[in-house]
Design an enzyme around this catalytic site. Structure first.
Site, PDB file in Angstrom:
ATOM      1  N   LYS A 131      13.337   6.304   9.530  1.00 46.87           N
ATOM      2  CA  LYS A 131      12.444   6.522   8.378  1.00 46.87           C
ATOM      3  C   LYS A 131      11.032   6.121   8.785  1.00 46.87           C
ATOM      4  CE  LYS A 131      15.419   6.566   4.430  1.00 46.87           C
ATOM      5  NZ  LYS A 131      16.278   5.469   3.970  1.00 46.87           N
ATOM      6  N   HIS A 134       6.111   3.269   5.964  1.00 47.69           N
ATOM      7  CA  HIS A 134       5.096   3.636   4.974  1.00 47.69           C
ATOM      8  C   HIS A 134       4.557   2.407   4.252  1.00 47.69           C
ATOM      9  CE1 HIS A 134       7.956   3.065   1.783  1.00 47.69           C
ATOM     10  NE2 HIS A 134       8.818   3.833   2.426  1.00 47.69           N
ATOM     11  N   HIS A 137       6.320  -0.827   3.114  1.00 47.68           N
ATOM     12  CA  HIS A 137       6.711  -1.938   3.978  1.00 47.68           C
ATOM     13  C   HIS A 137       5.520  -2.777   4.431  1.00 47.68           C
ATOM     14  CE1 HIS A 137      10.700   0.037   4.394  1.00 47.68           C
ATOM     15  NE2 HIS A 137      11.079  -1.227   4.433  1.00 47.68           N
TER      16      HIS A 137
HETATM   17  N1  ARG Z   1      15.838  -2.493   4.971  1.00 45.45           N
HETATM   18  C1  ARG Z   1      15.709  -2.915   3.621  1.00 45.45           C
HETATM   19  C2  ARG Z   1      14.715  -2.026   2.878  1.00 45.45           C
HETATM   20  O1  ARG Z   1      13.904  -1.398   3.493  1.00 45.45           O
HETATM   21  C3  ARG Z   1      15.230  -4.327   3.487  1.00 45.45           C
HETATM   22  C4  ARG Z   1      16.155  -5.356   4.074  1.00 45.45           C
HETATM   23  C5  ARG Z   1      15.810  -6.722   3.617  1.00 45.45           C
HETATM   24  N2  ARG Z   1      16.606  -7.749   4.214  1.00 45.45           N
HETATM   25  C6  ARG Z   1      17.864  -8.024   3.921  1.00 45.45           C
HETATM   26  N3  ARG Z   1      18.473  -8.986   4.575  1.00 45.45           N
HETATM   27  N4  ARG Z   1      18.507  -7.372   2.973  1.00 45.45           N
HETATM   28  O2  ARG Z   1      14.759  -1.965   1.674  1.00 45.45           O
END
Ligand code: ARG
Length: 570
Positions: A131, A134, A137
């Site tokens: 992905k 963007h 993040h």
């Molecule tokens: N990859 C997830 C997102 O973009 C966030 C992960 C955050 N960390 C975790 N341990 N759940 O929404």
């Protein structure tokens, strides 16, 4: 040189002198002290309200009695106002002591050993494979980066973790699509865009031909089983995504100690499921396995789908336990948007039910608000996602434009443009309490006069310029020349910087540092406009240059703690 503590100790002394028999007084007087809203009301105010019961006396009366017992060289005077006892520093003494304390180790001003022997894990950025990186993040990345720097500065051992989103059936589908219609070169060149194209095509084709879904699932199964070809392609997708992300991390100067993402825990979820089973926490629900959380007012936590596949929660459970066992953390922070509030509440509750008591006070969801872009929701600007690399490139171009106008002869303009452009974006993200939504506007972020990153950086460059032009110092600093209101206002802010950083750490709130650093920059500019730094008197000049040097360093530290560079000329 902790003035708060000094005043608290003094208040303690005064209390004992005025009320030698008193019992049951509050222990931590420093915590009671308040900073008056205006400098004219004193440097610290000691509220007497909480003493009233133990001393059986009205607060104004207590303040009067205490005031009679004060006589200290560092205090010019005290004033009783209502139930407050207001302390006024001896200005010259304050300037001398503070300058000596800062100049003894300027780079360390604001640091502490509060976190000595303690470890904090911080999960931030945590991007998703295949992905685009963007604007959504941006906050997690820069808040996490700032908190890492702040915790480090407070003596903690920090472990920064990019918990990659790299697990799920979509990766099987992507491989399937790649095998059918993909092309190695196109993926190398097109990166994430090409992977997305393949994924979208898979969806379209699967509508016409549903057996494709089975093929996609079969490829994911191959990943799970460690099939060589599947793993190779999957690994390569990850590398391609990370290569793009690295460009952003490099520009932002963000680093991670670990990239252990969801796939890393794939072989560690079995143990979690077994444990949940053993502890009698698993329930069947239409073939799926869940932990019922109704009693706690939450929807159930999904552990296994009916086909036995694990979920986001399952992998997060495994990750939390792994982190505890590997790093023995004293705190584990999840810097993730507030939309995932429920996810983390459920996660921490399940850990607690499993008997992991640490989840209750050591695991924290550090939530933040949404980012929109010039008044529009971030995901869709004219139907396009606002991409972080594009935003940062734009920021650098715009900064370069401004620099070309303002300082056409500046050396290494490109590098300064990077520092200022990126600084504008990062500052705007860390300016307000993290839970607030952010609306990002170029004009606002890049304004050199407002409360912006470039403004603070500009003030730093101004300090550098003053010091570059300074004559050789021939006299000892005369601190009597730092007793005016403007110098004292600046000194007060510098003296509180250590408290500020400690509070930012305690509350996981970088904006506290952003605001304090901005206030210091403003106070310096005010001082600079109203006073001559280079005076006819050598002692005054020496003192004011020293104040400039201390300010320069504290601004640099403040900028560093929120993730900004400090260019010496701009
Ligand atoms: N990859 C997830 C997102 O973009 C966030 C992960 C955050 N960390 C975790 N341990 N759940 O929404």
């Amino acid at each position: 040189m902790d003035m708060r503590q000094r005043i608290a100790d003094l208040a303690g002394e005064m209390l004992r002198a005025a009320f030698p028999e008193a019992q049951g007084l509050p222990e931590d007087l420093a915590a009671l002290l308040e900073v008056p809203p205006e400098q004219s009301m004193g440097d610290y105010a000691f509220p007497c309200f909480k003493l009233s019961k133990a001393l059986r006396m009205g607060p104004p009366m207590i303040a009067q009695k205490l005031a009679a017992a004060v006589e200290k060289p560092e205090i010019a005077r005290v004033e009783c106002v209502g139930g407050y006892l207001n302390f006024f520093f001896n200005r010259e003494n304050f300037a001398r002591e503070l300058m000596n304390a800062i100049m003894a180790a300027p780079e360390k001003w604001g640091s502490s050993q509060d976190g000595q022997g303690k470890t904090v894990c911080m999960d931030y950025s945590s991007i998703n494979i295949a992905k685009r990186f963007h604007l959504g993040h941006l906050s997690t990345t820069v808040i996490g980066n700032s908190l890492k720097r702040i915790y480090d500065f407070q003596g903690w051992k920090t472990v920064s973790i990019n918990h990659l989103g790299d697990w799920g059936t979509q990766f099987g589908k992507m491989i399937c699509a790649y095998k059918k219609w993909g092309d190695k070169e196109a993926v190398e060149k097109g990166g994430v865009d090409e992977m997305t194209r393949l994924y979208v095509r898979f969806g379209q084709e699967a509508e016409k031909n549903p057996t494709l879904e089975d093929e996609g699932r079969a490829w994911f199964k191959k990943i799970e089983e460690g099939d060589k070809e599947a793993l190779e392609i999957f690994q390569w997708f990850k590398e391609v995504t990370l290569k793009d992300a690295m460009k952003v991390y490099d520009v932002l100067d963000v680093h991670f100690d670990s990239y252990a993402g969801e796939s890393f825990y794939a072989d560690k979820t079995g143990r979690v499921v077994e444990e949940l089973e053993q502890k009698g926490l698993l329930k069947d629900s239409d073939g799926a396995k869940i932990v019922d959380l109704e009693e706690y007012g939450m929807p159930p936590c999904l552990i296994l789908k009916s086909d036995g596949a694990t979920l986001y929660h399952t992998r997060d459970l495994a990750a939390a336990i792994y982190r505890k066992e590997t790093y023995h953390f004293d705190q584990c922070l999840y810097i993730v948007a507030y939309q995932q509030d429920l996810h983390f509440k459920q996660l921490f509750k399940v850990l607690e039910l499993m008997g992991y008591d640490w989840a209750r006070d050591q695991c924290k969801h550090v939530a933040f608000g949404m980012v929109s872009y010039e008044g529009q929701a971030m995901a869709t600007r004219k139907g396009h996602v606002v991409l972080l690399d594009e935003l940062l490139t734009r920021a650098q171009e715009k900064a370069l434009g401004i620099i070309n106008e303002k300082s056409p002869n500046l050396e290494n303009k490109e590098e300064v443009a990077r520092q200022v452009g990126v600084g504008a974006v990062v500052y705007a993200t860390l300016q307000n309490n993290r839970i607030k939504d952010i609306d990002f506007w170029w004009d606002r972020a890049l304004n050199f006069d407002g409360e912006t990153g470039p403004y603070v950086q500009y003030t730093f460059a101004r300090c550098c310029s003053v010091l570059r032009k300074a004559p050789e110092i021939t006299a000892a600093p005369d601190y009597a020349s730092l007793t005016d209101d403007e110098a004292q206002a600046l000194l007060r802010l510098l003296s509180r910087f250590p408290e500020t950083v400690a509070e930012a750490c305690l509350r996981n709130e970088p904006s506290i540092v952003t605001r304090a650093t901005t206030e210091i920059a403003k106070a310096y500019n005010k001082y600079y406009y109203e006073h001559r730094i280079l005076d006819d008197d050598a002692g005054a000049t020496a003192a004011r240059l020293e104040l400039t040097r201390a300010t320069r360093q504290v601004i640099k530290t403040g900028l560093y703690l929120i993730g900004l560079d400090a260019p010496e000329r701009m």
